[in-house]
Design an enzyme around this catalytic site. Structure first.
Site, PDB file in Angstrom:
ATOM      1  N   ASP A   1      -4.851   7.912   3.451  1.00  0.00           N
ATOM      2  CA  ASP A   1      -4.416   6.574   3.833  1.00  0.00           C
ATOM      3  C   ASP A   1      -5.336   6.038   4.933  1.00  0.00           C
ATOM      4  OD1 ASP A   1      -2.854   4.338   3.954  1.00  0.00           O
ATOM      5  OD2 ASP A   1      -1.323   5.232   5.247  1.00  0.00           O
TER       6      ASP A   1
ATOM      7  N   LYS B   1       0.793  -1.211   0.000  1.00  0.00           N
ATOM      8  CA  LYS B   1       0.000   0.000   0.000  1.00  0.00           C
ATOM      9  C   LYS B   1       0.838   1.280   0.000  1.00  0.00           C
ATOM     10  CE  LYS B   1      -1.268   1.204   3.939  1.00  0.00           C
ATOM     11  NZ  LYS B   1      -1.839   1.452   5.268  1.00  0.00           N
ATOM     12  N   THR B   2       1.779   1.347   0.932  1.00  0.00           N
ATOM     13  CA  THR B   2       2.597   2.557   1.053  1.00  0.00           C
ATOM     14  C   THR B   2       3.398   2.794  -0.226  1.00  0.00           C
ATOM     15  OG1 THR B   2       2.810   2.024   3.385  1.00  0.00           O
ATOM     16  CG2 THR B   2       4.230   3.756   2.544  1.00  0.00           C
TER      17      THR B   2
ATOM     18  N   ARG C   1      -0.417 -10.258  10.343  1.00  0.00           N
ATOM     19  CA  ARG C   1       0.877  -9.666  10.696  1.00  0.00           C
ATOM     20  C   ARG C   1       2.000 -10.661  10.450  1.00  0.00           C
ATOM     21  NH1 ARG C   1      -0.231  -5.546   9.364  1.00  0.00           N
ATOM     22  NH2 ARG C   1      -2.176  -6.546   8.810  1.00  0.00           N
TER      23      ARG C   1
END
Length: 667
Positions: A213, A34-35, A600
């Site tokens: 975001d 995403k980033t 995670r």
DNA sequence: AATCGTCTGCTTTTT
DNA sequence: GCAGACGATT
């Protein structure tokens, strides 16, 4: 010039990056880059001719904003990167308000109240307002007021409920104090843009490309802010994952992302499904679970990397054994596979669960860090120091004044302060004004009056000096804390000399931070206080050093992070899903929370639950979480800890003996 | 003004 | 079973 390479991105990511005009919804599943997409899109916009200063990217945390800024600096030239605005919602609103809040009847030097200040003010109002037989929990009131503000509810005109009266008075008192709370930052910025078209147009003109975001975490006000800034250009790109919406209890509206088309019609929608983080066993487990949620945007995470170990599900007799198993296995794996401690994380629902883990890790001499807990800025000496600084910038700030008025003791006793406060309410002025008023001073003893005068004069003196054009705020504050003898105060109030020294060095740290800030910014003391108010994340030196080690963290705080080996403990009905969430009917959010926890994990995932758990001091039996039967059985390896440990031979007992040996060596 | 004892009530916490 | 808050005590 941008040096990023579009062909490094997968198809979906490229589509997201290339879509530059009109509303864009990027559904970014966990671990899908995403980033990377956000930063690439910013870079792409610039190569397509967009002015960097017209681009705004909004995040929730300073950490995320900083990370994005750094990544952007790597793929763009420094000049262009620095012109892009990367900000949290709150920092953006603060900027808008500092420029024009006077239009709403506040002064531009307003203070920002944190939750402690907020609670203090609400407490005061409740005791002043409530009748004898009425009671209102200040914390509850604070939460309800916050909820009301986030829904743009006005305080009631008729104060016929205690809560309504407290809400109304809280709001008007804040304004008198020339202060705003965190919710006000958003609410007042929205109001300012709504009510003042010229201000709104200026900001619209400034920001022509918006990116948001973690859109699943936005609340009503944040959506409204985005809508107001977007204008008819509607160049709004939002990134988020409805499956990771876990802050509904804080006002986040999943509907913002679920019904994005409703808020911004005819958007381009791109779904990122290729996961670069986890094994397919982990992703399959996560997908099976989240598939049980009714309202969601369908997506199917997949990974190109084959195989991976099965997910393990451990049944432990009780929470002590659960913690012991997890910690000893971490020790074993670290020794056998050479995996660094940083590769391990233990995730849980409640902070209280970290205790047993901590005890065990300490026993085994394993380094660890606990994420969350008390902030550096919650410390007494830091709050005192910041209160003094706040006072110099905004003397009308009663909360700051009250905090330090008699710290160190200077003969300004509590009863006198109470009288001054009463006087200030009657005369509709700040406490500071009351203390400087002849009429009030005439009401107190001559001795008290002279103490007050001395204090008022001292603060006024520093205030004047600070306002001089070439003043050095850091030097002034240092001089001030020397003049009041704050170091001696600390020594007097600490049990040990070490504690006093630690607190003194904390004060030194803040003063050093202030100097550094003044060196890189022109915004002065006010700017420093703003930064501190909106970024409480920073840690002190000692904590910085213990950054390495096994991570103990709640599932909430773990969002956005990743670990090679993840242990998810306490999968019991009543804990996860939590009893209270069940009562409130937010099971879906609990499911998403577990989903966040599962996703995670990069390589291995171990889930565990106990048959018995110590709760509130006594042992209670517990049932496995109802979520367990929603996981994919074919990807799950179920292990009964008791049976495994009592097995006569085989891998398990060998491992356990090995663990004992290691423990002996370590001890 | 500080300290001791009793009561209460238990999540999660980006800003 | 423990922390935080508040009231009673010296």
């Amino acid at each position: 010039m941008a040096t990023f390479r579009l062909f490094d991105l997968n198809d979906a990511q490229q589509r997201a990056v290339r879509s530059t005009e009109g509303p864009l919804l990027i559904l970014a599943g966990a671990g899908t880059g995403k980033t990377r997409v956000i930063t690439a899109r910013v870079a792409y916009l610039i190569t397509q001719g967009a002015d960097p200063s017209h681009i705004l990217a909004v995040t929730f945390t300073n950490k995320a904003a900083t990370e994005m800024r750094e990544r952007l600096a790597r793929i763009l030239d420094a000049d262009a990167a620095s012109k892009v605005t990367m900000s949290t919602f709150h920092a953006l609103c603060l900027r808008i308000l500092r420029a024009n809040i006077d239009r709403l009847g506040y002064k531009n030097n307003f203070s920002i109240y944190d939750e402690g200040d907020q609670l203090g003010l609400i407490r005061k109002i409740i005791t002043r307002t409530s009748a004898r037989d009425e009671r209102l929990d200040p914390n509850l009131a604070k939460n309800l007021i916050s909820k009301a503000k986030n829904n743009s509810w006005k305080p009631p005109e008729n104060e016929d409920t205690l809560l309504g009266a407290v809400f109304a008075r809280y709001q008007s008192e804040l304004k008198n104090l020339n202060a705003v709370d965190f919710d006000d930052l958003l609410a007042l910025a929205v109001r300012l843009l709504n009510e003042h078209p010229d201000v709104r147009d200026r900001w619209r003109d400034r920001f022509r490309y918006l990116m948001v975001d973690e859109f699943q975490d936005t609340n009503k006000l944040q959506l409204e802010l985005v809508t107001l800034l977007a204008d008819e250009r509607r160049n709004v790109a939002v990134v988020g994952d409805d499956d990771q919406s876990i802050y509904g209890w804080r006002g986040a509206e999943v509907s913002n992302i679920l019904e994005f088309e409703h808020h911004f019609p005819n958007p381009t929608i791109v779904t990122l499904e290729q996961n670069y983080r986890s094994t397919n066993a982990i992703l399959g487990t996560a997908s099976a679970l989240i598939g049980n949620n009714p309202r969601r945007r369908a997506k199917k995470l997949w990974s190109a990397s084959e195989g991976g170990e099965k997910v393990r599900l451990i049944e432990a007799p009780n929470d002590r054994e659960e913690a012991q198993f997890v910690t000893e296995e971490i020790q074993r794996k670290n020794f056998a596979d050479g995996d660094a401690w940083e590769n391990f994380a233990v995730l849980f629902r409640m902070n209280a669960q970290s205790r047993l883990l901590e005890e065990n890790l300490r026993r085994l001499n394993i380094p660890y860090r606990i994420v969350g807990g008390k902030s550096f800025f919650d410390r007494r000496e830091i709050k005192d120091l910041l209160a003094y600084m706040n006072l110099l910038v905004n003397p009308e700030d009663d909360a700051s004044l009250l905090r330090i008025i008699n710290t160190p003791a200077r003969g300004l006793s509590a009863p006198m302060v109470a009288r001054a406060l009463e006087w200030s309410v009657q005369h509709k002025c700040s406490l500071w004004r009351a203390l400087g008023d002849r009429e009030f001073l005439a009401e107190v003893s001559a001795r008290t009056a002279s103490s007050i005068r001395a204090f008022v004069e001292m603060v006024g003196d520093y205030e004047t000096k600070l306002a001089e054009p070439l003043s050095n705020p850091a030097a002034l504050v240092t001089k001030l804390i020397g003049e009041i003898g704050y170091a001696a105060e600390l020594r007097r109030n600490c049990k040990t000399a070490e504690e006093a020294a630690l607190r003194e060095s904390n004060v030194g740290d803040i003063l050093r931070d202030l100097s550094l800030f003044l060196g890189r910014s022109t915004k002065g003391l006010r700017g420093f206080l703003d930064e501190v108010a909106l970024d409480q994340e920073r840690e002190d030196e000692e904590e910085e050093e213990i950054k390495s080690g096994v991570t103990l963290i709640t599932m909430h705080a773990a969002k956005g992070l990743e670990f090679k080996h993840v242990y998810l403990i306490g999968l019991e009905e009543g804990l996860l899903p939590h009893e209270r969430s069940k009562a409130e009917g937010s099971i879906d959010e609990e499911r998403r929370l577990l989903y966040v926890g599962i996703t995670r994990a990069m390589r291995t995932l171990t889930l565990s639950y106990c048959r018995n758990r110590t709760k509130y001091g006594s042992v209670a039996s517990c049932a496995p979480s109802s979520f367990i039967k929603e996981l994919a059985p074919e990807l799950l390896d179920q292990i009964d800890l008791e049976k495994m440990l009592s097995a006569p031979v085989g891998e398990a007992s060998a491992k356990s003996r090995f663990a004992q040996m290691r423990a002996a060596l370590a001890g």
